[in-house]
Design a protein around this motif. Structure first.
Motif, PDB file in Angstrom:
ATOM      1  N   HIS A   1      10.194 -13.624  15.499  1.00  0.00           N
ATOM      2  CA  HIS A   1      10.711 -15.039  16.919  1.00  0.00           C
ATOM      3  C   HIS A   1      11.435 -13.840  17.799  1.00  0.00           C
ATOM      4  O   HIS A   1      11.534 -12.525  17.556  1.00  0.00           O
ATOM      5  CB  HIS A   1      11.568 -15.827  16.669  1.00  0.00           C
ATOM      6  CG  HIS A   1      10.577 -17.434  16.009  1.00  0.00           C
ATOM      7  ND1 HIS A   1       9.831 -18.351  16.540  1.00  0.00           N
ATOM      8  CD2 HIS A   1      11.385 -17.604  14.716  1.00  0.00           C
ATOM      9  CE1 HIS A   1      10.010 -18.868  15.681  1.00  0.00           C
ATOM     10  NE2 HIS A   1      10.606 -18.530  14.415  1.00  0.00           N
ATOM     11  N   THR A   2      11.028 -13.867  19.382  1.00  0.00           N
ATOM     12  CA  THR A   2      11.874 -12.780  20.053  1.00  0.00           C
ATOM     13  C   THR A   2      13.372 -13.388  20.379  1.00  0.00           C
ATOM     14  O   THR A   2      13.629 -15.096  20.062  1.00  0.00           O
ATOM     15  CB  THR A   2      11.426 -13.442  22.006  1.00  0.00           C
ATOM     16  OG1 THR A   2       9.941 -13.315  21.638  1.00  0.00           O
ATOM     17  CG2 THR A   2      11.888 -12.636  22.569  1.00  0.00           C
TER      18      THR A   2
ATOM     19  N   THR B   1      17.199 -15.721  20.361  1.00  0.00           N
ATOM     20  CA  THR B   1      17.707 -16.333  21.428  1.00  0.00           C
ATOM     21  C   THR B   1      19.169 -15.014  21.915  1.00  0.00           C
ATOM     22  O   THR B   1      18.742 -14.633  21.032  1.00  0.00           O
ATOM     23  CB  THR B   1      18.320 -17.927  21.423  1.00  0.00           C
ATOM     24  OG1 THR B   1      19.121 -17.461  20.235  1.00  0.00           O
ATOM     25  CG2 THR B   1      16.749 -18.182  20.848  1.00  0.00           C
TER      26      THR B   1
ATOM     27  N   GLN C   1      21.262 -15.670  18.909  1.00  0.00           N
ATOM     28  CA  GLN C   1      21.660 -14.984  17.861  1.00  0.00           C
ATOM     29  C   GLN C   1      21.225 -13.794  18.029  1.00  0.00           C
ATOM     30  O   GLN C   1      21.554 -12.844  17.187  1.00  0.00           O
ATOM     31  CB  GLN C   1      19.376 -15.585  17.677  1.00  0.00           C
ATOM     32  CG  GLN C   1      19.519 -16.623  17.013  1.00  0.00           C
ATOM     33  CD  GLN C   1      17.905 -17.395  16.632  1.00  0.00           C
ATOM     34  OE1 GLN C   1      16.484 -16.467  17.537  1.00  0.00           O
ATOM     35  NE2 GLN C   1      17.591 -17.462  16.041  1.00  0.00           N
TER      36      GLN C   1
ATOM     37  N   GLY D   1      19.057 -25.718  12.325  1.00  0.00           N
ATOM     38  CA  GLY D   1      18.360 -25.318  13.061  1.00  0.00           C
ATOM     39  C   GLY D   1      18.800 -24.925  14.038  1.00  0.00           C
ATOM     40  O   GLY D   1      18.079 -24.405  15.416  1.00  0.00           O
ATOM     41  N   SER D   2      20.015 -23.698  13.573  1.00  0.00           N
ATOM     42  CA  SER D   2      20.190 -22.843  14.815  1.00  0.00           C
ATOM     43  C   SER D   2      19.668 -21.296  14.760  1.00  0.00           C
ATOM     44  O   SER D   2      19.949 -20.798  15.456  1.00  0.00           O
ATOM     45  CB  SER D   2      21.418 -22.516  14.855  1.00  0.00           C
ATOM     46  OG  SER D   2      22.146 -22.089  13.475  1.00  0.00           O
ATOM     47  N   GLY D   3      18.654 -21.514  13.873  1.00  0.00           N
ATOM     48  CA  GLY D   3      18.440 -20.373  13.581  1.00  0.00           C
ATOM     49  C   GLY D   3      18.538 -19.323  12.563  1.00  0.00           C
ATOM     50  O   GLY D   3      18.734 -17.877  13.046  1.00  0.00           O
ATOM     51  N   LYS D   4      19.427 -19.257  11.718  1.00  0.00           N
ATOM     52  CA  LYS D   4      19.383 -18.523  10.500  1.00  0.00           C
ATOM     53  C   LYS D   4      18.976 -17.232  10.250  1.00  0.00           C
ATOM     54  O   LYS D   4      19.246 -16.004   9.602  1.00  0.00           O
ATOM     55  CB  LYS D   4      20.915 -18.953   9.727  1.00  0.00           C
ATOM     56  CG  LYS D   4      22.189 -19.918  10.587  1.00  0.00           C
ATOM     57  CD  LYS D   4      22.657 -20.464   9.710  1.00  0.00           C
ATOM     58  CE  LYS D   4      22.977 -21.363   8.686  1.00  0.00           C
ATOM     59  NZ  LYS D   4      22.367 -22.804   9.651  1.00  0.00           N
ATOM     60  N   THR D   5      18.242 -18.232   9.734  1.00  0.00           N
ATOM     61  CA  THR D   5      16.971 -17.326   9.164  1.00  0.00           C
ATOM     62  C   THR D   5      16.131 -16.219   9.498  1.00  0.00           C
ATOM     63  O   THR D   5      16.378 -15.107   9.289  1.00  0.00           O
ATOM     64  CB  THR D   5      15.687 -18.064   8.401  1.00  0.00           C
ATOM     65  OG1 THR D   5      16.362 -19.333   8.372  1.00  0.00           O
ATOM     66  CG2 THR D   5      14.808 -17.756   7.624  1.00  0.00           C
TER      67      THR D   5
ATOM     68  N   ILE E   1      17.885 -24.741  18.490  1.00  0.00           N
ATOM     69  CA  ILE E   1      17.261 -23.127  18.802  1.00  0.00           C
ATOM     70  C   ILE E   1      16.303 -24.970  19.820  1.00  0.00           C
ATOM     71  O   ILE E   1      16.043 -25.433  19.510  1.00  0.00           O
ATOM     72  CB  ILE E   1      16.218 -23.048  17.693  1.00  0.00           C
ATOM     73  CG1 ILE E   1      16.887 -22.087  17.005  1.00  0.00           C
ATOM     74  CG2 ILE E   1      14.706 -22.516  18.684  1.00  0.00           C
ATOM     75  CD1 ILE E   1      16.731 -20.539  17.137  1.00  0.00           C
TER      76      ILE E   1
ATOM     77  N   ARG F   1      14.047 -33.176  13.917  1.00  0.00           N
ATOM     78  CA  ARG F   1      13.632 -31.017  13.984  1.00  0.00           C
ATOM     79  C   ARG F   1      12.663 -30.894  15.140  1.00  0.00           C
ATOM     80  O   ARG F   1      12.432 -29.709  15.094  1.00  0.00           O
ATOM     81  CB  ARG F   1      13.430 -30.570  12.833  1.00  0.00           C
ATOM     82  CG  ARG F   1      14.915 -30.798  11.587  1.00  0.00           C
ATOM     83  CD  ARG F   1      14.971 -29.700  10.804  1.00  0.00           C
ATOM     84  NE  ARG F   1      14.767 -28.759   9.971  1.00  0.00           N
ATOM     85  CZ  ARG F   1      15.254 -27.891  10.083  1.00  0.00           C
ATOM     86  NH1 ARG F   1      16.747 -28.400  10.190  1.00  0.00           N
ATOM     87  NH2 ARG F   1      15.350 -26.431   9.551  1.00  0.00           N
TER      88      ARG F   1
HETATM   89  P1  ADP Z   1      18.676 -23.083  10.444  1.00  0.00           P
HETATM   90  O1  ADP Z   1      18.640 -21.790   9.014  1.00  0.00           O
HETATM   91  O2  ADP Z   1      19.359 -22.433  10.829  1.00  0.00           O
HETATM   92  O3  ADP Z   1      18.713 -24.309   9.859  1.00  0.00           O
HETATM   93  P2  ADP Z   1      15.887 -21.804  10.664  1.00  0.00           P
HETATM   94  O4  ADP Z   1      16.007 -20.660  10.606  1.00  0.00           O
HETATM   95  O5  ADP Z   1      15.250 -22.915   9.612  1.00  0.00           O
HETATM   96  O6  ADP Z   1      17.366 -22.351  10.845  1.00  0.00           O
HETATM   97  O7  ADP Z   1      15.226 -22.431  12.470  1.00  0.00           O
HETATM   98  C1  ADP Z   1      14.917 -23.493  12.791  1.00  0.00           C
HETATM   99  C2  ADP Z   1      13.717 -23.287  13.634  1.00  0.00           C
HETATM  100  O8  ADP Z   1      13.353 -22.339  14.826  1.00  0.00           O
HETATM  101  C3  ADP Z   1      12.620 -22.736  13.054  1.00  0.00           C
HETATM  102  O9  ADP Z   1      11.134 -23.505  12.743  1.00  0.00           O
HETATM  103  C4  ADP Z   1      12.631 -21.636  13.294  1.00  0.00           C
HETATM  104  O10 ADP Z   1      10.897 -20.757  13.292  1.00  0.00           O
HETATM  105  C5  ADP Z   1      12.670 -21.258  14.366  1.00  0.00           C
HETATM  106  N1  ADP Z   1      13.235 -20.464  15.224  1.00  0.00           N
HETATM  107  C6  ADP Z   1      14.228 -19.736  15.165  1.00  0.00           C
HETATM  108  N2  ADP Z   1      14.545 -19.020  15.619  1.00  0.00           N
HETATM  109  C7  ADP Z   1      13.551 -18.664  17.041  1.00  0.00           C
HETATM  110  C8  ADP Z   1      13.718 -18.696  18.209  1.00  0.00           C
HETATM  111  N3  ADP Z   1      14.143 -16.818  18.432  1.00  0.00           N
HETATM  112  N4  ADP Z   1      13.046 -18.625  18.779  1.00  0.00           N
HETATM  113  C9  ADP Z   1      11.825 -19.431  18.642  1.00  0.00           C
HETATM  114  N5  ADP Z   1      12.339 -20.600  17.088  1.00  0.00           N
HETATM  115  C10 ADP Z   1      13.072 -19.880  16.588  1.00  0.00           C
END
Ligand code: ADP
Ligand code: ZN
Length: 748
Positions: A211-212, A214, A217, A243-247, A397, A607
């Motif tokens: 992903h690009t 945010t 992030q 859902g904040s995009g930690k992965t 996100i 979600r």
């Molecule tokens: P967390 O681990 O913090 O609960 P996730 O990593 O599962 O959150 O991310 C939540 C969703 O957002 C996933 O579907 C992921 O693919 C998506 N995502 C993460 N980063 C971005 C981004 N920069 N732009 C768009 N989607 C993103």
């Protein structure tokens, strides 16, 4: 005059090995090595040695030229076989194992065994590389007389190079006898080569979607990368809502480690989660990824471990024991969902992989990132004190709203109907609405723990221990309620001690009943159930999740394992049927666990594009864990929980150890635990520790054994260990019938 030498013949260069064995014994043993073994032996190698009447695989932890003085008069046994010339336990892993053994007060041999894959730790049932026959060309020797089939083989090898025997037979359309006749002529050679057993082999061809980032992030990642550049130890706590995009941040940071020429490791709590993550990682990092978890086959594990040890794999993902993977030049460790209790091993050696990860990062001058939406109290406390750098991602996100959570006061529901209800009217209505909108729901029953407790349906009161402030546990056989920390006991009250009404009952509905009830109430609703019983059969579990994901199931009923990780965009309702069982567990972490559960489960709702809602049924509507979880307010929960811990002297304000005495004979277990208490008191004459118990453990009988427990608390970890160690040495009880746990994660 020269001192007489201990060695009989100086030319023979016999050496002695100090060997740790994979048993619950704290000493190491000395063995004599033959001259040949001596010349090859290294610390960290496996060696088969006689122990009692058996031969066991031990690990060399030290080598010396002379017998230690205290053993001079004792007969020293010979080592049987030196297994490795290239030690299985690298110096780095040995150093880590030593720390674990020291900190958790467990035998180093047990730790090394836990650190190695099962096919390696035991050399007598050792796993070997999987070999495949290959064929290669030695000379094409045109002048020889060859059959048509033979010529085809030569031609194929000339164009395609060496290849597996089977493929060659197919491509050249010949039989195996053709190859052997060519071998006899000296034209080709068949040889064996190790092939990799790849746990992810079915998942090739996956696409990775980076992903690009945010802005939030990017800022978090920049801080991590900056520390990684310095190549010194640094620790972060990443507190990011679900859902904040930690992965995505973990992936980027791992990529950074590779760019710096170092390796990366990521720990995840649940086996059920690893396929998703590891496929993502495979898509991103290709063959560099090695995966470790206990449901891999032995051979796969062996191969993954070998690839890591050889430096072929530089990204490791796995559950708890992966923290011991022999990764070279480690630059980053990520611990996802760092608050999870599955990082703790529930048998000796009782280590917590999160804490081992911190120490490993220190030893490797690496960066460690602990991530969670609900950090453990200890980690957040460490962040507040500055031991970890705190990073936060407060929003989801794409600005997706957090699910709204609402408490349903079951006391009102009870009053309305004049009898107890499993489902409130509100929850049933919500399930109906959700189904009508063709959206999905998850119904969760929090039944962690096994003990019953009593509760007043009218006022919600549970009966607490006057000394410990934990819920008293109901013992049906004796009709008493007991504190499992201090052994305070009282008769089951006839009326509620708080409100005087007689609506006392003890708690317990199962997921099966919930499933049945929903099917009766809503015949059109497609309901499935997931809990410990069904997860024992992994296929069924995965199938249910797949069906739910594909929309073939409307409502999934299950226990807390449903709360984690899963990403079902069409789920807009989560109902928590009874949160009270978890709140009332006789454990000082019950509020923290409940807060984490509600927050995680709320993270499952909404979600996708539609907002989610969470309904929580409880007889304790004002409990702070529930109020703060509904408000999604981690910091206020943390502050309040921290006060509770401080007032009642629980971690992180004290160091805690538990001692569990167990055995088949109740009288013996009781007298042993009293003896242990006596020794603890003797060791604690300066009163630097507080000792509680013995009391029956919450699981007072398990697998045919009775269990009593004692707790030691102290503001000083050093004193706590001195008292525990002194008592353990003095007490004349088989160490195998006492489990000493340092920093227990649950007191069950
Ligand atoms: P967390 O681990 O913090 O609960 P996730 O990593 O599962 O959150 O991310 C939540 C969703 O957002 C996933 O579907 C992921 O693919 C998506 N995502 C993460 N980063 C971005 C981004 N920069 N732009 C768009 N989607 C993103
Ligand atoms: Zn008590």
């Amino acid at each position: 005059m020269a001192e007489p030498s201990l060695k009989k013949d100086p030319h023979e260069a016999v050496r002695f090995a100090e060997v740790a064995v994979p048993r619950h014994v704290f000493q190491t043993f000395t063995y004599r090595l033959s001259a040949e073994q001596s010349s090859q032996a290294q610390v960290g190698a496996r060696v088969i040695v006689p122990l009692g009447r058996n031969l066991v695989t031990g690990y060399i932890v030290d080598l010396r030229d002379e017998v230690p003085v205290e053993l001079e008069d004792i007969e020293i046994k010979d080592a049987e076989t030196l297994v490795d010339t290239n030690p299985v336990c690298t110096p780095e892993i040995l150093q880590l194992a030593r720390w674990v053994a020291e900190y958790y007060a467990c035998p180093v041999g047990e730790v090394i065994k836990a650190a190695l894959p099962p096919g390696v730790s035991n050399a007598t049932s050792s796993v070997k590389p999987k070999l495949r026959r290959f064929v290669r060309l030695l000379s094409s020797a045109n002048e020889q007389k060859l059959t048509g089939a033979q010529r085809r083989v030569i031609a194929t090898l000339e164009t395609d190079g060496p290849m597996p025997l089977q493929s060659l037979l197919q491509s050249a359309d010949v039989s195996a006898s053709t190859i052997s006749s060519l071998e006899k002529k000296g034209l080709v050679e068949a040889y064996a080569e190790a092939v990799r057993r790849d746990p992810l082999s079915e998942d090739l061809g996956l696409k990775s979607e980076a992903h690009t980032l945010t802005r939030a992030q990017a800022s978090v990642l920049a801080q991590i990368e900056q520390q990684m550049n310095s190549e010194t130890y640094s620790a972060f706590l990443l507190h990011g809502v679900t859902g904040s995009g930690k992965t995505e941040i973990y992936m980027r940071a791992m990529d950074k480690a590779l760019k710096l020429g170092r390796s990366a490791m990521m720990l995840v709590p649940e086996i059920a989660l690893t396929p998703v993550f590891s496929r993502g990682l495979r898509a991103r990092f290709g063959d560099q990824v090695a995966i470790f978890h206990s449901s891999l086959q032995k051979g796969e594990r062996f191969d993954e471990w070998t690839r890591v040890r050889n430096g072929d794999a530089r990204v490791v993902i796995g559950t708890r024991s992966a923290v011991f993977a022999p990764v070279k030049n480690l630059g980053l460790i990520v611990v996802d969902e760092e608050h999870e209790s599955s990082y703790r091993q529930q048998e000796s050696p009782y280590y917590n992989a999160r804490d081992v990860a911190i120490v490993r990062a220190q030893q490797a001058s690496a960066t460690v990132v602990l991530g969670s939406a609900t950090p453990s109290l200890e980690s957040f406390h460490n962040a507040r004190k500055g031991k970890y750098q705190l990073l936060t991602l407060p929003e989801r996100i794409a600005a997706r709203p957090m699910a709204t959570a609402r408490i349903i006061d079951m006391r009102t529901v009870f009053a309305r109907h004049g009898k107890p209800k499993v489902f409130s009217d509100e929850l049933l209505e919500a399930i109906r609405e959700t189904h009508d909108r063709q959206e999905q729901s998850i119904i969760l029953l929090n039944r962690r723990g096994y003990s019953s407790f009593i509760l007043c349906r009218s006022c919600g009161e549970t009966v607490q221990c006057p000394n410990c402030d934990v819920t008293l546990t109901y013992h049906r056989s004796e009709r008493v309620i007991v504190c499992h920390y201090c052994n305070h006991r009282e008769a089951v009250p006839r009326v509620c001690p708080a409100c005087g009404k007689k609506y006392i009952y003890y708690v317990g509905e199962g997921t099966e009943q919930l499933e049945e009830m929903l099917k009766l109430l809503f015949p059109a609703l497609r309901v499935a159930r997931i809990d410990r019983d069904t997860t024992a059969r992994r296929k069924v579990f995965e199938q249910s999740l797949a069906d739910f994901s594909a929309g073939r199931i409307d409502t999934l009923v299950g226990t807390q394992m449903l709360a984690k990780g899963h990403d079902f965009p069409n789920v807009t309702l989560v109902g928590v049927v009874s949160v009270d069982a978890g709140l009332a567990l006789p454990d000082f972490r019950s509020a923290e666990r409940t807060f984490q559960l509600i927050t995680q489960v709320a993270g499952r709702a909404g979600r996708g594009d539609r907002p989610g809602r969470v309904l929580i049924q409880t007889y304790h509507p004002y409990h702070y864990a529930l109020r703060h979880a509904c408000a999604q307010d981690y910091e206020h929960f943390y502050d309040e929980e921290l006060r509770y811990r401080q007032n009642h002297s629980y971690p992180p304000f004290v160091a805690l150890a538990s001692l569990l005495v167990h055995g088949p004979d109740l009288g013996r277990v009781r007298s042993d635990s009293l003896e242990l208490r006596k020794q603890l008191d003797l060791a604690n004459q300066e009163r630097k520790c507080r000792i509680l118990g013995p009391a029956p453990a919450p699981l007072s009988r398990l697998k045919g054994e009775h269990r009593f427990q004692l707790l030691i608390k102290s503001r000083s970890r050093k004193h706590l260990r001195e008292v525990a160690d002194t008592a353990m040495k003095a007490v004349e009880i088989n160490p195998r019938s006492i489990n000493l746990e340092i920093d227990p994660v649950s007191i069950m």
